[in-house]
Design a protein around this motif. Structure first.
Motif, PDB file in Angstrom:
ATOM      1  N   GLU A   1      69.752  51.069  71.946  1.00 25.47           N
ATOM      2  CA  GLU A   1      68.820  49.899  72.123  1.00 25.47           C
ATOM      3  C   GLU A   1      67.370  51.265  72.219  1.00 25.47           C
ATOM      4  O   GLU A   1      66.765  51.909  72.508  1.00 25.47           O
ATOM      5  CB  GLU A   1      68.019  49.523  72.973  1.00 25.47           C
ATOM      6  CG  GLU A   1      68.253  48.507  74.357  1.00 25.47           C
ATOM      7  CD  GLU A   1      67.990  47.604  74.333  1.00 25.47           C
ATOM      8  OE1 GLU A   1      67.756  46.541  74.101  1.00 25.47           O
ATOM      9  OE2 GLU A   1      67.536  46.981  76.090  1.00 25.47           O
ATOM     10  N   GLY A   2      66.621  50.348  71.372  1.00 22.37           N
ATOM     11  CA  GLY A   2      65.282  50.857  70.988  1.00 22.37           C
ATOM     12  C   GLY A   2      64.544  50.147  71.452  1.00 22.37           C
ATOM     13  O   GLY A   2      64.677  49.118  72.753  1.00 22.37           O
ATOM     14  N   PHE A   3      62.993  50.306  70.996  1.00 25.79           N
ATOM     15  CA  PHE A   3      62.097  49.866  72.241  1.00 25.79           C
ATOM     16  C   PHE A   3      60.600  49.007  70.818  1.00 25.79           C
ATOM     17  O   PHE A   3      60.550  50.273  70.123  1.00 25.79           O
ATOM     18  CB  PHE A   3      60.907  50.929  72.970  1.00 25.79           C
ATOM     19  CG  PHE A   3      61.566  50.360  73.966  1.00 25.79           C
ATOM     20  CD1 PHE A   3      61.016  50.426  75.043  1.00 25.79           C
ATOM     21  CD2 PHE A   3      62.897  51.836  74.263  1.00 25.79           C
ATOM     22  CE1 PHE A   3      61.909  50.225  76.658  1.00 25.79           C
ATOM     23  CE2 PHE A   3      63.218  51.697  75.171  1.00 25.79           C
ATOM     24  CZ  PHE A   3      62.417  50.928  76.101  1.00 25.79           C
ATOM     25  N   ASP A   4      59.949  47.977  70.285  1.00 26.84           N
ATOM     26  CA  ASP A   4      59.299  47.805  70.104  1.00 26.84           C
ATOM     27  C   ASP A   4      57.931  47.777  70.700  1.00 26.84           C
ATOM     28  O   ASP A   4      58.297  47.102  71.793  1.00 26.84           O
ATOM     29  CB  ASP A   4      60.092  45.813  68.934  1.00 26.84           C
ATOM     30  CG  ASP A   4      60.900  46.373  68.672  1.00 26.84           C
ATOM     31  OD1 ASP A   4      60.985  47.516  67.661  1.00 26.84           O
ATOM     32  OD2 ASP A   4      61.827  45.542  68.963  1.00 26.84           O
ATOM     33  N   LEU A   5      56.808  47.570  69.988  1.00 25.10           N
ATOM     34  CA  LEU A   5      55.368  46.985  70.305  1.00 25.10           C
ATOM     35  C   LEU A   5      55.223  45.919  70.209  1.00 25.10           C
ATOM     36  O   LEU A   5      55.838  44.800  69.374  1.00 25.10           O
ATOM     37  CB  LEU A   5      54.553  47.585  69.666  1.00 25.10           C
ATOM     38  CG  LEU A   5      52.723  47.195  70.107  1.00 25.10           C
ATOM     39  CD1 LEU A   5      53.086  48.254  71.133  1.00 25.10           C
ATOM     40  CD2 LEU A   5      52.277  48.312  68.927  1.00 25.10           C
ATOM     41  N   VAL A   6      54.801  44.822  71.556  1.00 24.44           N
ATOM     42  CA  VAL A   6      54.797  43.236  71.323  1.00 24.44           C
ATOM     43  C   VAL A   6      53.063  43.079  71.662  1.00 24.44           C
ATOM     44  O   VAL A   6      52.869  43.607  72.859  1.00 24.44           O
ATOM     45  CB  VAL A   6      55.240  43.137  72.622  1.00 24.44           C
ATOM     46  CG1 VAL A   6      57.205  42.794  72.397  1.00 24.44           C
ATOM     47  CG2 VAL A   6      54.850  43.328  73.991  1.00 24.44           C
ATOM     48  N   ASP A  23      56.657  54.830  65.120  1.00 25.21           N
ATOM     49  CA  ASP A  23      56.379  56.329  65.413  1.00 25.21           C
ATOM     50  C   ASP A  23      56.988  55.759  66.768  1.00 25.21           C
ATOM     51  O   ASP A  23      56.670  56.907  67.850  1.00 25.21           O
ATOM     52  CB  ASP A  23      54.786  56.602  65.564  1.00 25.21           C
ATOM     53  CG  ASP A  23      53.978  55.574  66.041  1.00 25.21           C
ATOM     54  OD1 ASP A  23      53.691  54.569  65.942  1.00 25.21           O
ATOM     55  OD2 ASP A  23      52.539  56.229  65.798  1.00 25.21           O
ATOM     56  N   LEU A  24      57.603  54.987  67.184  1.00 21.57           N
ATOM     57  CA  LEU A  24      58.101  54.762  68.583  1.00 21.57           C
ATOM     58  C   LEU A  24      59.459  54.964  68.309  1.00 21.57           C
ATOM     59  O   LEU A  24      59.980  54.099  68.199  1.00 21.57           O
ATOM     60  CB  LEU A  24      57.656  53.170  68.901  1.00 21.57           C
ATOM     61  CG  LEU A  24      58.316  52.614  70.201  1.00 21.57           C
ATOM     62  CD1 LEU A  24      57.322  53.498  71.419  1.00 21.57           C
ATOM     63  CD2 LEU A  24      57.707  51.337  70.548  1.00 21.57           C
ATOM     64  N   VAL A  26      48.665  44.618  74.846  1.00 20.75           N
ATOM     65  CA  VAL A  26      50.037  45.559  74.611  1.00 20.75           C
ATOM     66  C   VAL A  26      51.072  46.212  75.277  1.00 20.75           C
ATOM     67  O   VAL A  26      50.989  46.297  75.978  1.00 20.75           O
ATOM     68  CB  VAL A  26      50.047  45.841  72.941  1.00 20.75           C
ATOM     69  CG1 VAL A  26      48.748  45.944  72.279  1.00 20.75           C
ATOM     70  CG2 VAL A  26      49.295  47.235  73.278  1.00 20.75           C
ATOM     71  N   ALA A  27      52.403  45.769  74.999  1.00 23.82           N
ATOM     72  CA  ALA A  27      53.588  46.174  75.516  1.00 23.82           C
ATOM     73  C   ALA A  27      54.083  46.868  74.615  1.00 23.82           C
ATOM     74  O   ALA A  27      54.759  46.980  73.318  1.00 23.82           O
ATOM     75  CB  ALA A  27      53.695  45.156  76.445  1.00 23.82           C
TER      76      ALA A  27
END
Length: 295
Positions: A164-169, A257-258, A237-238
């Motif tokens: 899986e990928g990552f998101d900004l929260v 760009d993540l 942010v995380a």
């Protein structure tokens, strides 16, 4: 196929010596040899090649070995469960999870497991990658789910579950305008809430270094619950895996760009006797068509 044939085959595969295998199984060597020959006839191919003092598995035998081991372990687990039921004993299962693995991922397979074993008692352990590897080695956990453990122990079985990928929260008040999307650079003035307990923490550091990604400082967190609280209050942010559920009041943003990914694995110790509940959960998790929960 008889269980004693499988047992003889497994003993011979470990010792690569029919005499020692017969001694281990407390049978005469001709009896062990005859049983393995009958097994080969039933399987339709030779599992061993014997060349004077050199005995080794054929390619076909190597392919059959994990299946035979699973078959034998399943039979032993069934006998153990039957004995426990007869005695009225309560079975238990201990599962170790990385700090970065959401319990939401396991709700459905655990519900299926509890339907099959209503009396089963579950125990969960959390830990860092080294802690999880150590719990598996010591037998404190029957199995584990985590990202890469960085462990090279040859008895550690690792089955990939999904990537899986990552998101900004972020807090709603920190969200950028909807038009045009978002990039990590848009949050350069924010403090980043880091997750040193995550298996890919070092991967993120290398990623941010290579792409010259910088924030306005950092807060090091010890768990996702605390992290979500601070994000919701606008204190930073995380960057979280897509499978991590976000509470109300926290927004998930797909930053352009993540480009960061992780793989979650199911871990167990090869050759260690597994009870039927552990074997059932391993099969459920490996057979599952994984779809991380929607945010």
């Amino acid at each position: 196929m008889e269980m004693h044939q499988v047992r003889y085959f497994l003993a011979a595969s470990r010792t690569l010596n029919f005499t020692r295998a017969a001694e281990e199984c407390h049978v005469a060597q001709p009896s062990l040899t005859r049983a393995i020959k009958l097994l080969e006839a039933e399987l339709g191919g030779d599992v061993f090649r014997r060349e004077r003092n050199l005995t080794h598995l054929t390619v076909f035998g190597q392919q059959m070995l994990p299946l035979m081991r699973q078959c034998y372990e399943g039979a032993l687990a069934a006998k153990k469960l039957a004995a426990s039921i007869q005695k009225g004993a309560v079975a238990s299962l201990t599962l170790a999870l990385s700090h970065s693995v959401s319990m939401a991922l396991l709700v459905s397979p655990l519900r299926e497991l509890m339907r099959a074993f209503p009396a089963l008692e579950l125990r969960f352990l959390r830990g860092t990658p080294p802690e999880i590897a150590e719990r598996l080695k010591k037998g404190e956990a029957a199995m584990a789910i985590a990202g890469p453990l960085g462990e090279t122990w040859d008895r550690l079985d690792a089955w990939p579950l999904f990537s899986e990928g990552f998101d900004l929260v972020v807090a709603p008040s920190r969200a950028p305008p909807a038009a045009g999307g978002a990039a990590l650079a848009d949050f350069a003035a924010e403090r980043l809430l880091t997750r040193p307990y995550c298996e890919v923490a070092d991967v993120w550091l290398e990623f941010s270094r290579q792409h010259e990604i910088a924030f306005g400082g950092e807060h090091a967190m010890v768990c996702d619950a605390d992290l979500m609280q601070l994000v919701g209050e606008g204190l930073g942010v995380a960057i979280l895996p897509k499978s991590t559920p976000c509470p109300e009041g926290v927004l998930r943003i797909a930053a352009s760009d993540l480009d960061l990914k992780r793989t979650l694995y199911l871990y167990a110790v090869a050759g260690r006797e597994r009870d039927v509940q552990t074997a059932a959960l391993i099969n459920l998790l490996r057979a599952r068509a994984w779809e991380p929960p929607a945010p």
